[in-house]
Design an enzyme around this catalytic site. Structure first.
Site, PDB file in Angstrom:
ATOM      1  N   ASP A  31      16.326  -1.999  -8.328  1.00  0.00           N
ATOM      2  CA  ASP A  31      15.367  -2.621  -7.409  1.00  0.00           C
ATOM      3  C   ASP A  31      16.127  -3.583  -6.510  1.00  0.00           C
ATOM      4  O   ASP A  31      17.107  -4.195  -6.932  1.00  0.00           O
ATOM      5  CB  ASP A  31      14.268  -3.377  -8.175  1.00  0.00           C
ATOM      6  CG  ASP A  31      13.008  -3.563  -7.343  1.00  0.00           C
ATOM      7  OD1 ASP A  31      11.954  -3.020  -7.718  1.00  0.00           O
ATOM      8  OD2 ASP A  31      13.066  -4.248  -6.285  1.00  0.00           O
ATOM      9  N   TYR A 163       1.069   5.546   5.799  1.00  0.00           N
ATOM     10  CA  TYR A 163       1.430   5.440   4.374  1.00  0.00           C
ATOM     11  C   TYR A 163       0.970   6.693   3.632  1.00  0.00           C
ATOM     12  O   TYR A 163       1.760   7.362   2.956  1.00  0.00           O
ATOM     13  CB  TYR A 163       0.783   4.179   3.796  1.00  0.00           C
ATOM     14  CG  TYR A 163       0.843   4.037   2.283  1.00  0.00           C
ATOM     15  CD1 TYR A 163       2.003   3.613   1.643  1.00  0.00           C
ATOM     16  CD2 TYR A 163      -0.289   4.268   1.503  1.00  0.00           C
ATOM     17  CE1 TYR A 163       2.033   3.449   0.259  1.00  0.00           C
ATOM     18  CE2 TYR A 163      -0.261   4.094   0.123  1.00  0.00           C
ATOM     19  CZ  TYR A 163       0.905   3.695  -0.495  1.00  0.00           C
ATOM     20  OH  TYR A 163       0.927   3.541  -1.861  1.00  0.00           O
ATOM     21  N   ASN A 192      -5.766   2.060  -7.679  1.00  0.00           N
ATOM     22  CA  ASN A 192      -5.896   0.595  -7.715  1.00  0.00           C
ATOM     23  C   ASN A 192      -5.682  -0.034  -9.095  1.00  0.00           C
ATOM     24  O   ASN A 192      -6.630  -0.465  -9.746  1.00  0.00           O
ATOM     25  CB  ASN A 192      -7.257   0.183  -7.132  1.00  0.00           C
ATOM     26  CG  ASN A 192      -7.317   0.457  -5.632  1.00  0.00           C
ATOM     27  OD1 ASN A 192      -7.475   1.597  -5.213  1.00  0.00           O
ATOM     28  ND2 ASN A 192      -7.172  -0.561  -4.825  1.00  0.00           N
ATOM     29  N   ARG A 318     -13.360   5.966  -3.374  1.00  0.00           N
ATOM     30  CA  ARG A 318     -12.532   6.960  -4.072  1.00  0.00           C
ATOM     31  C   ARG A 318     -12.674   6.811  -5.582  1.00  0.00           C
ATOM     32  O   ARG A 318     -12.406   5.764  -6.147  1.00  0.00           O
ATOM     33  CB  ARG A 318     -11.066   6.840  -3.627  1.00  0.00           C
ATOM     34  CG  ARG A 318     -10.496   5.428  -3.693  1.00  0.00           C
ATOM     35  CD  ARG A 318      -9.207   5.351  -2.880  1.00  0.00           C
ATOM     36  NE  ARG A 318      -8.451   4.148  -3.158  1.00  0.00           N
ATOM     37  CZ  ARG A 318      -7.660   3.559  -2.267  1.00  0.00           C
ATOM     38  NH1 ARG A 318      -7.508   4.053  -1.056  1.00  0.00           N
ATOM     39  NH2 ARG A 318      -6.977   2.476  -2.587  1.00  0.00           N
TER      40      ARG A 318
HETATM   41  P1  NAD Z   1       5.568  -2.895  -5.784  1.00  0.00           P
HETATM   42  O1  NAD Z   1       5.692  -3.263  -4.363  1.00  0.00           O
HETATM   43  O2  NAD Z   1       5.294  -3.993  -6.764  1.00  0.00           O
HETATM   44  O3  NAD Z   1       6.862  -2.093  -6.272  1.00  0.00           O
HETATM   45  C1  NAD Z   1       7.732  -1.414  -5.416  1.00  0.00           C
HETATM   46  C2  NAD Z   1       9.130  -1.892  -5.726  1.00  0.00           C
HETATM   47  O4  NAD Z   1      10.051  -1.175  -4.898  1.00  0.00           O
HETATM   48  C3  NAD Z   1       9.336  -3.390  -5.443  1.00  0.00           C
HETATM   49  O5  NAD Z   1       9.799  -4.075  -6.585  1.00  0.00           O
HETATM   50  C4  NAD Z   1      10.369  -3.408  -4.338  1.00  0.00           C
HETATM   51  O6  NAD Z   1      11.268  -4.522  -4.402  1.00  0.00           O
HETATM   52  C5  NAD Z   1      11.087  -2.081  -4.544  1.00  0.00           C
HETATM   53  N1  NAD Z   1      11.762  -1.665  -3.317  1.00  0.00           N
HETATM   54  C6  NAD Z   1      11.216  -1.608  -2.076  1.00  0.00           C
HETATM   55  N2  NAD Z   1      12.148  -1.225  -1.189  1.00  0.00           N
HETATM   56  C7  NAD Z   1      13.288  -1.018  -1.882  1.00  0.00           C
HETATM   57  C8  NAD Z   1      14.597  -0.612  -1.515  1.00  0.00           C
HETATM   58  N3  NAD Z   1      14.891  -0.332  -0.239  1.00  0.00           N
HETATM   59  N4  NAD Z   1      15.536  -0.499  -2.488  1.00  0.00           N
HETATM   60  C9  NAD Z   1      15.233  -0.803  -3.778  1.00  0.00           C
HETATM   61  N5  NAD Z   1      14.017  -1.215  -4.171  1.00  0.00           N
HETATM   62  C10 NAD Z   1      13.053  -1.315  -3.242  1.00  0.00           C
HETATM   63  O7  NAD Z   1       4.419  -1.788  -5.872  1.00  0.00           O
HETATM   64  P2  NAD Z   1       3.680  -1.172  -7.134  1.00  0.00           P
HETATM   65  O8  NAD Z   1       2.258  -1.584  -7.081  1.00  0.00           O
HETATM   66  O9  NAD Z   1       4.461  -1.420  -8.370  1.00  0.00           O
HETATM   67  O10 NAD Z   1       3.722   0.367  -6.752  1.00  0.00           O
HETATM   68  C11 NAD Z   1       4.723   1.239  -7.242  1.00  0.00           C
HETATM   69  C12 NAD Z   1       4.494   2.639  -6.670  1.00  0.00           C
HETATM   70  O11 NAD Z   1       3.195   3.110  -6.986  1.00  0.00           O
HETATM   71  C13 NAD Z   1       4.601   2.713  -5.145  1.00  0.00           C
HETATM   72  O12 NAD Z   1       5.205   3.917  -4.805  1.00  0.00           O
HETATM   73  C14 NAD Z   1       3.163   2.691  -4.663  1.00  0.00           C
HETATM   74  O13 NAD Z   1       3.018   3.352  -3.431  1.00  0.00           O
HETATM   75  C15 NAD Z   1       2.478   3.451  -5.787  1.00  0.00           C
HETATM   76  N6  NAD Z   1       1.072   3.056  -5.925  1.00  0.00           N
HETATM   77  C16 NAD Z   1       0.723   1.904  -6.558  1.00  0.00           C
HETATM   78  C17 NAD Z   1      -0.625   1.598  -6.702  1.00  0.00           C
HETATM   79  C18 NAD Z   1      -1.103   0.390  -7.455  1.00  0.00           C
HETATM   80  O14 NAD Z   1      -2.263   0.365  -7.835  1.00  0.00           O
HETATM   81  N7  NAD Z   1      -0.262  -0.596  -7.720  1.00  0.00           N
HETATM   82  C19 NAD Z   1      -1.583   2.424  -6.165  1.00  0.00           C
HETATM   83  C20 NAD Z   1      -1.186   3.563  -5.478  1.00  0.00           C
HETATM   84  C21 NAD Z   1       0.153   3.877  -5.376  1.00  0.00           C
HETATM   85  C1  UGA Z   2      -3.794  -0.148  -1.574  1.00  0.00           C
HETATM   86  C2  UGA Z   2      -2.498   0.421  -1.033  1.00  0.00           C
HETATM   87  O1  UGA Z   2      -2.672   1.237   0.037  1.00  0.00           O
HETATM   88  C3  UGA Z   2      -1.674   1.134  -2.023  1.00  0.00           C
HETATM   89  O2  UGA Z   2      -0.863   0.218  -2.704  1.00  0.00           O
HETATM   90  C4  UGA Z   2      -2.377   1.908  -3.041  1.00  0.00           C
HETATM   91  O3  UGA Z   2      -2.338   3.228  -2.650  1.00  0.00           O
HETATM   92  C5  UGA Z   2      -3.778   1.407  -3.329  1.00  0.00           C
HETATM   93  O4  UGA Z   2      -3.959   0.087  -2.881  1.00  0.00           O
HETATM   94  C6  UGA Z   2      -4.055   1.322  -4.801  1.00  0.00           C
HETATM   95  O5  UGA Z   2      -3.816   0.222  -5.349  1.00  0.00           O
HETATM   96  O6  UGA Z   2      -4.501   2.282  -5.377  1.00  0.00           O
HETATM   97  P1  UGA Z   2      -6.247  -0.584  -0.772  1.00  0.00           P
HETATM   98  O7  UGA Z   2      -7.099  -0.324  -1.966  1.00  0.00           O
HETATM   99  O8  UGA Z   2      -6.920  -0.393   0.529  1.00  0.00           O
HETATM  100  O9  UGA Z   2      -4.931   0.307  -0.840  1.00  0.00           O
HETATM  101  O10 UGA Z   2      -5.624  -2.052  -0.796  1.00  0.00           O
HETATM  102  P2  UGA Z   2      -6.110  -3.528  -0.945  1.00  0.00           P
HETATM  103  O11 UGA Z   2      -5.229  -4.335  -0.073  1.00  0.00           O
HETATM  104  O12 UGA Z   2      -6.142  -3.926  -2.364  1.00  0.00           O
HETATM  105  O13 UGA Z   2      -7.565  -3.535  -0.306  1.00  0.00           O
HETATM  106  C7  UGA Z   2      -8.729  -3.117  -0.967  1.00  0.00           C
HETATM  107  C8  UGA Z   2      -9.907  -3.351  -0.055  1.00  0.00           C
HETATM  108  O14 UGA Z   2     -10.131  -4.774   0.073  1.00  0.00           O
HETATM  109  C9  UGA Z   2      -9.729  -2.849   1.389  1.00  0.00           C
HETATM  110  O15 UGA Z   2     -10.928  -2.278   1.797  1.00  0.00           O
HETATM  111  C10 UGA Z   2      -9.430  -4.108   2.193  1.00  0.00           C
HETATM  112  O16 UGA Z   2      -9.869  -4.016   3.535  1.00  0.00           O
HETATM  113  C11 UGA Z   2     -10.230  -5.143   1.443  1.00  0.00           C
HETATM  114  N1  UGA Z   2      -9.733  -6.561   1.544  1.00  0.00           N
HETATM  115  C12 UGA Z   2      -8.404  -6.836   1.423  1.00  0.00           C
HETATM  116  C13 UGA Z   2     -10.663  -7.569   1.689  1.00  0.00           C
HETATM  117  O17 UGA Z   2     -11.887  -7.338   1.814  1.00  0.00           O
HETATM  118  N2  UGA Z   2     -10.225  -8.878   1.716  1.00  0.00           N
HETATM  119  C14 UGA Z   2      -8.914  -9.206   1.593  1.00  0.00           C
HETATM  120  O18 UGA Z   2      -8.591 -10.422   1.592  1.00  0.00           O
HETATM  121  C15 UGA Z   2      -7.975  -8.156   1.440  1.00  0.00           C
END
Ligand code: NAD
Ligand code: UGA
Length: 366
Positions: A31, A163, A192, A318
């Site tokens: 990372d 994205y 989420n 969703r």
């Molecule tokens: P996050 O941002 O916490 O983790 C991503 C990590 O990638 C970070 O620690 C960041 O430092 C690292 N990173 C970014 N650019 C980099 C680079 N150039 N080199 C090395 N490391 C780098 O996000 P997360 O919530 O842990 O999500 C992880 C994955 O799951 C992502 O691909 C995201 O799109 C996907 N995802 C997450 C959620 C969710 O609910 N958290 C939902 C949908 C998709």
């Molecule tokens: C995000 C990201 O696109 C991805 O990390 C991932 O695919 C997805 O979450 C996930 O976690 O599954 P989204 O759910 O839209 O998508 O992200 P949030 O920023 O958590 O927003 C959720 C909803 O809250 C959106 O409708 C946004 O408009 C709303 N929001 C956001 C508010 O109403 N107030 C705020 O202060 C921030």
């Protein structure tokens, strides 16, 4: 078994690495960041942590892939604020750089678990103007299954969709590599996830995190919570422990059931409108964490353009169909919304505030 985890220092990565190490795997974690999120597994004897930006092509990524048994890729720009501010970087990292990892797996015949997103499903049919569904509220219109649902993304000028497009294209390329060159991949579409370590609070550093952190920040600093476009949009929240349980089963891949498969990971029973989510977080905060005499913050509204900037658009609703994870992996999510919010908020009010923000909040009961 040696597992190479890209994005190991992030929200999901940090929980996953801890679980893998606890389960006896040898982990090489990569990372660009190494901060408070890695505390729970730092120093483990089976861990090698490499602080590295994968965009530096002089770094021998290929050699690390060659020397591993399984590759898990979580790297992405994953916050909607970034899709609006730096769409090109989102494409470069989430598609081009991740493709390098996938191609290295093809070259060395390694299995790849690729984190994608539920955002690939985009919007619901019910959200399309003039479509004239008899019952647009029927949850079946918003329930997405991995191998049957259509993927409906918005227009190009709404660059939020870069994205989802980059992630979708990566999924399609993995599928093609599977067909033509035998790549063994599993794609995960998270819905989420919430839990300790999800994003920084906006005060900590410049950036735009996900909604939980915005609301938590507002509550902890006594500022208004902002509902984007009235908060009518709906999400299904999933606790990180449930998500990691499912991911671990995918890592174990009993009988090869995950080979060249896509899995939704989410909790279909936890659907909530963002406006209700805000009210619930505020109630929990006032009940459990507010200091004596502290007043409930206001909940206000802003348009998506005001809040994020031009080019913002949104998924309206969703719900994950998790039949595949249930039947192939025997997985069932357990955490309800209120319990996961209480656990995550407690982490932010206590540990995060103490360790990262440098102040300690005193719960109301104290
Ligand atoms: P996050 O941002 O916490 O983790 C991503 C990590 O990638 C970070 O620690 C960041 O430092 C690292 N990173 C970014 N650019 C980099 C680079 N150039 N080199 C090395 N490391 C780098 O996000 P997360 O919530 O842990 O999500 C992880 C994955 O799951 C992502 O691909 C995201 O799109 C996907 N995802 C997450 C959620 C969710 O609910 N958290 C939902 C949908 C998709
Ligand atoms: C995000 C990201 O696109 C991805 O990390 C991932 O695919 C997805 O979450 C996930 O976690 O599954 P989204 O759910 O839209 O998508 O992200 P949030 O920023 O958590 O927003 C959720 C909803 O809250 C959106 O409708 C946004 O408009 C709303 N929001 C956001 C508010 O109403 N107030 C705020 O202060 C921030």
């Amino acid at each position: 078994m040696r597992v190479l985890v890209f994005g190991a220092g992030g929200f999901i990565g940090s929980h996953l690495c801890r679980r893998l190490l606890e389960s006896g795997y040898e982990v090489t974690a990569v990372d660009v960041r190494r901060d408070y999120k890695v505390r729970s597994f730092e120093g483990h004897p089976a861990l090698t942590y490499i602080t590295q930006d994968i965009r530096d092509h002089a770094w021998p990524l290929d050699a690390y892939v060659r020397d591993s048994d399984l590759v898990i890729d979580l790297i992405a720009h994953a916050n909607p604020g970034l899709y609006i501010r730096i769409p090109l970087e989102v494409f470069q990292l989430n598609f081009i750089e991740n493709l390098r990892i996938a191609e290295s797996c093809v070259r060395h015949g390694k299995r790849l678990i690729q984190f994608s997103t539920c955002e690939v499903y985009g919007r619901t049919v019910a959200s399309i103007e003039g479509i004239g569904l008899q019952d647009p509220e029927d949850p079946r219109h918003a329930t997405f299954s991995e191998d049957r649902s259509e993927l409906i993304l918005g227009p190009v000028c709404k660059h939020r969709w870069i994205y989802a497009s980059a992630k979708q294209l990566l999924e399609r390329v993995l599928h093609a590599y599977g067909l033509e060159q035998g790549l063994n991949y599993t794609i995960i579409r998270p819905f989420n996830f919430i839990g300790p370590n999800i994003d920084f609070l906006p005060d900590e550093r410049d950036g735009i995190p996900r909604v939980f952190s915005f609301f938590m920040d507002a509550l902890m600093h006594g500022r208004p919570m902002v509902l984007v476009n009235g908060g009518r949009q709906r999400r299904c929240y999933t606790y990180i422990d449930d998500a990691i349980d499912c991911t671990q089963r995918i890592v174990e891949n009993p009988g090869g059931v995950c080979d060249r498969q896509i899995f939704n990971i989410g909790h279909p029973g936890n659907e909530v409108r963002i406006s209700e989510f805000a009210v619930m977080m505020r109630e929990i905060y006032m009940e459990k964490f507010a200091r004596r005499g502290e007043r409930a913050v206001e909940i206000v509204e802003q348009s998506g353009e005001e809040f994020y900037g031009a080019g913002y658009d949104d998924s309206d609703r969703r719900i994950p169909d998790i039949t595949k994870a249930r039947t192939l992996l025997g997985w069932e999510p357990k955490w309800g919304l209120r319990a996961m919010l209480e656990a995550t908020m407690e982490y932010y009010v206590n540990e995060y505030a103490r360790d990262v923000l440098g102040s300690h909040r005193i719960p109301a009961e104290a």
